[in-house]
Scaffold this active site. Structure first.
Site, PDB file in Angstrom:
ATOM      1  N   SER A 262       0.827  -1.208   0.000  1.00 28.34           N
ATOM      2  CA  SER A 262       0.000   0.000   0.000  1.00 28.34           C
ATOM      3  C   SER A 262       0.869   1.271   0.000  1.00 28.34           C
ATOM      4  CB  SER A 262      -0.937  -0.009   1.200  1.00 28.34           C
ATOM      5  OG  SER A 262      -0.184  -0.142   2.372  1.00 28.34           O
ATOM      6  N   VAL A 265       2.230   2.552   3.525  1.00 28.08           N
ATOM      7  CA  VAL A 265       3.375   1.813   4.074  1.00 28.08           C
ATOM      8  C   VAL A 265       4.649   2.201   3.315  1.00 28.08           C
ATOM      9  CG1 VAL A 265       4.411  -0.481   4.345  1.00 28.08           C
ATOM     10  CG2 VAL A 265       2.025  -0.113   4.985  1.00 28.08           C
ATOM     11  N   GLU A 289       6.009  -0.529  -5.885  1.00 31.13           N
ATOM     12  CA  GLU A 289       4.743  -0.446  -6.618  1.00 31.13           C
ATOM     13  C   GLU A 289       3.640  -0.467  -5.579  1.00 31.13           C
ATOM     14  OE1 GLU A 289       4.683   0.343  -9.670  1.00 31.13           O
ATOM     15  OE2 GLU A 289       6.828   0.040  -9.984  1.00 31.13           O
ATOM     16  N   CYS A 323      -4.155  -4.813  -7.652  1.00 31.09           N
ATOM     17  CA  CYS A 323      -3.839  -3.389  -7.650  1.00 31.09           C
ATOM     18  C   CYS A 323      -4.386  -2.732  -8.916  1.00 31.09           C
ATOM     19  CB  CYS A 323      -2.334  -3.198  -7.560  1.00 31.09           C
ATOM     20  SG  CYS A 323      -1.488  -4.258  -8.706  1.00 31.09           S
ATOM     21  N   GLU A 421      -8.692   4.073  -2.705  1.00 27.76           N
ATOM     22  CA  GLU A 421      -8.519   2.654  -2.998  1.00 27.76           C
ATOM     23  C   GLU A 421      -9.269   1.831  -1.957  1.00 27.76           C
ATOM     24  OE1 GLU A 421      -4.714   0.487  -2.337  1.00 27.76           O
ATOM     25  OE2 GLU A 421      -4.952  -0.247  -4.386  1.00 27.76           O
TER      26      GLU A 421
HETATM   27  P1  NAD Z   1       0.427  -3.769   2.741  1.00 21.98           P
HETATM   28  O1  NAD Z   1       0.968  -2.412   2.476  1.00 21.98           O
HETATM   29  O2  NAD Z   1      -0.502  -3.955   3.883  1.00 21.98           O
HETATM   30  O3  NAD Z   1       1.618  -4.803   2.966  1.00 21.98           O
HETATM   31  C1  NAD Z   1       2.663  -4.952   2.032  1.00 21.98           C
HETATM   32  C2  NAD Z   1       3.890  -5.464   2.765  1.00 21.98           C
HETATM   33  O4  NAD Z   1       4.369  -4.420   3.618  1.00 21.98           O
HETATM   34  C3  NAD Z   1       3.573  -6.660   3.674  1.00 21.98           C
HETATM   35  O5  NAD Z   1       4.651  -7.578   3.622  1.00 21.98           O
HETATM   36  C4  NAD Z   1       3.479  -6.015   5.031  1.00 21.98           C
HETATM   37  O6  NAD Z   1       3.737  -6.894   6.091  1.00 21.98           O
HETATM   38  C5  NAD Z   1       4.544  -4.946   4.939  1.00 21.98           C
HETATM   39  N1  NAD Z   1       4.416  -3.871   5.923  1.00 21.98           N
HETATM   40  C6  NAD Z   1       3.303  -3.400   6.518  1.00 21.98           C
HETATM   41  N2  NAD Z   1       3.616  -2.397   7.374  1.00 21.98           N
HETATM   42  C7  NAD Z   1       4.955  -2.237   7.305  1.00 21.98           C
HETATM   43  C8  NAD Z   1       5.882  -1.353   7.951  1.00 21.98           C
HETATM   44  N3  NAD Z   1       5.478  -0.430   8.827  1.00 21.98           N
HETATM   45  N4  NAD Z   1       7.195  -1.460   7.602  1.00 21.98           N
HETATM   46  C9  NAD Z   1       7.617  -2.371   6.695  1.00 21.98           C
HETATM   47  N5  NAD Z   1       6.780  -3.232   6.084  1.00 21.98           N
HETATM   48  C10 NAD Z   1       5.468  -3.169   6.377  1.00 21.98           C
HETATM   49  O7  NAD Z   1      -0.253  -4.280   1.367  1.00 21.98           O
HETATM   50  P2  NAD Z   1      -1.057  -5.622   1.080  1.00 21.98           P
HETATM   51  O8  NAD Z   1      -2.368  -5.544   1.783  1.00 21.98           O
HETATM   52  O9  NAD Z   1      -0.210  -6.820   1.284  1.00 21.98           O
HETATM   53  O10 NAD Z   1      -1.272  -5.480  -0.488  1.00 21.98           O
HETATM   54  C11 NAD Z   1      -2.283  -4.663  -1.019  1.00 21.98           C
HETATM   55  C12 NAD Z   1      -1.723  -3.355  -1.522  1.00 21.98           C
HETATM   56  O11 NAD Z   1      -0.686  -3.628  -2.446  1.00 21.98           O
HETATM   57  C13 NAD Z   1      -2.744  -2.542  -2.278  1.00 21.98           C
HETATM   58  O12 NAD Z   1      -2.598  -1.188  -1.944  1.00 21.98           O
HETATM   59  C14 NAD Z   1      -2.376  -2.788  -3.731  1.00 21.98           C
HETATM   60  O13 NAD Z   1      -2.781  -1.767  -4.622  1.00 21.98           O
HETATM   61  C15 NAD Z   1      -0.887  -2.900  -3.651  1.00 21.98           C
HETATM   62  N6  NAD Z   1      -0.343  -3.656  -4.765  1.00 21.98           N
HETATM   63  C16 NAD Z   1       0.267  -2.947  -5.759  1.00 21.98           C
HETATM   64  C17 NAD Z   1       0.794  -3.609  -6.854  1.00 21.98           C
HETATM   65  C18 NAD Z   1       1.457  -2.834  -7.952  1.00 21.98           C
HETATM   66  O14 NAD Z   1       2.129  -3.441  -8.785  1.00 21.98           O
HETATM   67  N7  NAD Z   1       1.311  -1.532  -7.990  1.00 21.98           N
HETATM   68  C19 NAD Z   1       0.710  -5.005  -6.938  1.00 21.98           C
HETATM   69  C20 NAD Z   1       0.094  -5.699  -5.892  1.00 21.98           C
HETATM   70  C21 NAD Z   1      -0.421  -5.008  -4.803  1.00 21.98           C
END
Ligand code: NAD
Length: 539
Positions: A262, A265, A289, A323, A421
């Protein structure tokens, strides 16, 4: 350039097919076991005893794995083991490294396919087709095409000129230190690619999988080990993101982060890296991304049935948790009058439920937090005068986290669900007067901070060009007369700009180039013996 690989063919799992029988048997097998998942540091399994469970989102009472979480000591060990492994990994050379990942691709295309697909279906609640295009085909493509790209740019980056008496060359060095791969739940392929792409070009990595996809990601870690990945090159580390960054950014050898997740993050991570800079040996590479608010804009002259199909598939496949999923649509009045009812009727036919039942088009959203967040958006829309829920809206978390495919029709193009989103099966439609196409393009461009994917539907080249120009920076992946999802490696390299990411295009050479830090080498053959220059001579 030699001939390039082909995209992996997609199996269709039709009734009676061998792949369907194999996958069903594997699902049954995995449903009958609870896997103990360790951290893997320097090739060693570490069972920390501090565990969390993995459940099946469409049957959340069913536990499929216990995950042993890393704490600060294991995180520090993992970073150090990645650093220790780098010299030998680099010595192996590009060809041997590429061969390991090509072997990974062959294993995934063959004997590991059902295992990885089944783990993705159960862990992330994907139907067979969604698992196949993600965990099998896309990842096979990432591994094969990345190996191909890496070989080619190593040759392409050599200096063009070596004058007489000089030999110039470029050594394609990897970054010095370890790369953190922080990966999302929603694509098994993305998780493994974030980890392996820097490693292919000689980096070593610490992989933190999402807490919601450790089971499927662990299967992929095992696959890479089975393919010959040496110990320490990738260290598998389920843990808290906060703890990981606290420890990893305090290590001077932190060389970069490969992130998908996201926007909030990623922005937090970037800020923390900025603060850590004085203690780091290098300026780290930051590739991320992030989120999207992906659009479909229709012109009055569009193919109406094509639009209907794109809205249905683009918004609701994998429960809208891509995403790239369509989540806002701008539809002219005349078109909406024609498709609204048939669209709702088709959505009414969608079956939702267990991923193991192959007649279900949709399954569950990933966890309780996602369920609460998405149902919150639906409830708030229900309470707004400008919004009407025209289909779906039902949510039930008693057995699994199920949310019906939902369309909100709004009269306010800036209403909450048009701009934020949601990451669930919710599409918001704004209906506009047929003669305001150009105004609607501007509105689409300005309404959201994101710029990941988007589609234009029109049958006239002139209108398509108008949209192409007006929406130049509104999407990193732009679709004409198609849904905005389903990018394929080597066909539509994926990534967005603005708040959607650094747009380093996974599955292309552009991404791999972020993980190298070349050394330019000049060898002088005729060594100068005289320090003066001709112009110094007296007239
Ligand atoms: P998320 O941001 O909740 O988690 C992503 C990763 O970050 C996880 O491994 C999580 O544990 C880690 N994380 C969370 N907090 C953190 C912190 N404070 N420090 C370091 N790492 C931390 O996302 P999600 O729910 O796993 O995935 C959904 C999101 O990903 C959506 O926003 C989606 O749009 C995006 N996404 C984007 C793409 C792209 O190519 N643009 C592809 C897939 C998903």
């Amino acid at each position: 350039m030699g001939s390039h690989p082909a995209n992996e063919p997609i199996l269709n799992f039709a009734p009676g097919s061998a792949e369907r029988a194999e996958l069903q048997a594997e699902l049954k097998r995995q449903m009958g076991e609870v896997v103990e998942i360790p951290c893997i540091i320097a090739g060693e399994e570490i069972f920390t005893g501090n565990t969390m469970t993995q459940v099946i989102p469409h049957n959340h009472g069913h536990i499929i794995a216990n995950v042993h979480l890393a704490g600060p000591a294991e995180i520090a060990d993992a970073c150090n083991s990645a650093v220790a492994a780098q010299a030998a990994w680099l010595d192996l050379g590009l060809e041997a490294r590429a061969a390991i990942f090509e072997h990974c691709a062959d294993l995934l295309a063959g004997e590991w396919r059902a295992r990885v697909n089944a783990a993705t279906m159960l862990n992330q609640s994907k139907n067979a087709f969604q698992a196949e295009i993600d965990a099998a085909c896309e990842l096979i493509d990432f591994w094969r095409f990345n190996a191909f790209y890496a070989r080619n740019f190593h040759a392409d980056l050599q200096p063009l000129v070596s004058p007489q008496g000089v030999e110039n060359s470029t050594e394609i060095r990897p970054l010095e230190g370890f790369v953190l791969a922080i990966t999302p739940f929603n694509f098994s392929s993305v998780a493994a690619n974030l980890t392996s792409a820097p490693v292919l070009v000689g980096c070593t990595s610490v992989w933190k999988p999402s807490r919601n996809s450790v089971h499927s990601n662990y299967a992929l870690m095992r696959l890479m080990m089975a393919a010959g990945l040496p110990p320490g090159v990738i260290n598998f580390l389920p843990c808290s993101g906060q703890e990981l960054t606290d420890v990893a950014l305090a290590n001077p050898n932190f060389a970069g982060v490969h992130f998908t997740g996201s926007t909030a993050v990623f922005q937090g991570l970037w800020q923390r890296i900025g603060q850590a800079l004085p203690n780091l040996r290098s300026y780290p590479r930051i590739v991320g991304e992030t989120g999207g608010k992906d659009f479909v804009v229709a012109h009055p002259d569009c193919d109406r049935q094509g639009l209907l199909v794109a809205l249905l598939r683009g918004s609701f496949e994998y429960q809208g948790q891509k995403c790239s999923a369509a989540s806002r649509a701008y539809v002219p009045q005349s078109v909406w009058a024609a498709i609204k009812e048939p669209l709702c009727e088709e959505i009414g036919k969608i079956k939702i439920g267990d991923a193991g039942d192959f007649s279900n088009f949709m399954n569950a959203v990933i966890d309780q937090r996602a369920f609460d967040k998405i149902s919150g958006y639906i409830e708030r829309a229900r309470g707004r005068d400008c919004c009407e829920i025209i289909v779906g809206g039902g949510c039930d978390d008693s057995v699994g986290w199920f949310i019906e495919p939902t369309i909100i029709e709004t009269t306010d193009p800036k209403s909450e669900s048009m701009v934020e989103e949601i990451f669930g099966p919710v599409l918001t439609v704004f209906v506009y007067p047929d003669d305001e196409f150009e105004e609607i393009l501007q509105l689409c461009d300005e309404s959201s901070p994101y710029a990941l994917t988007g589609s234009i539907f029109s049958s006239s080249e002139e209108n398509i060009q108008t949209a192409f120009e007006a929406l130049r920076y509104t999407a990193g992946n732009f679709y004409i007369n198609d849904k905005p999802t389903g990018a394929v490696v080597a066909q539509q390299p994926f990534g967005g700009a603005r708040a959607s990411g650094t747009n380093d295009k996974a599955g292309s050479p552009l991404n791999l180039l972020r993980w190298i830090s070349p050394r330019s080498v000049k060898r002088t053959l005729d060594i100068p013996q005289e320090w003066t220059y001709p112009f110094l001579a007296e007239d």
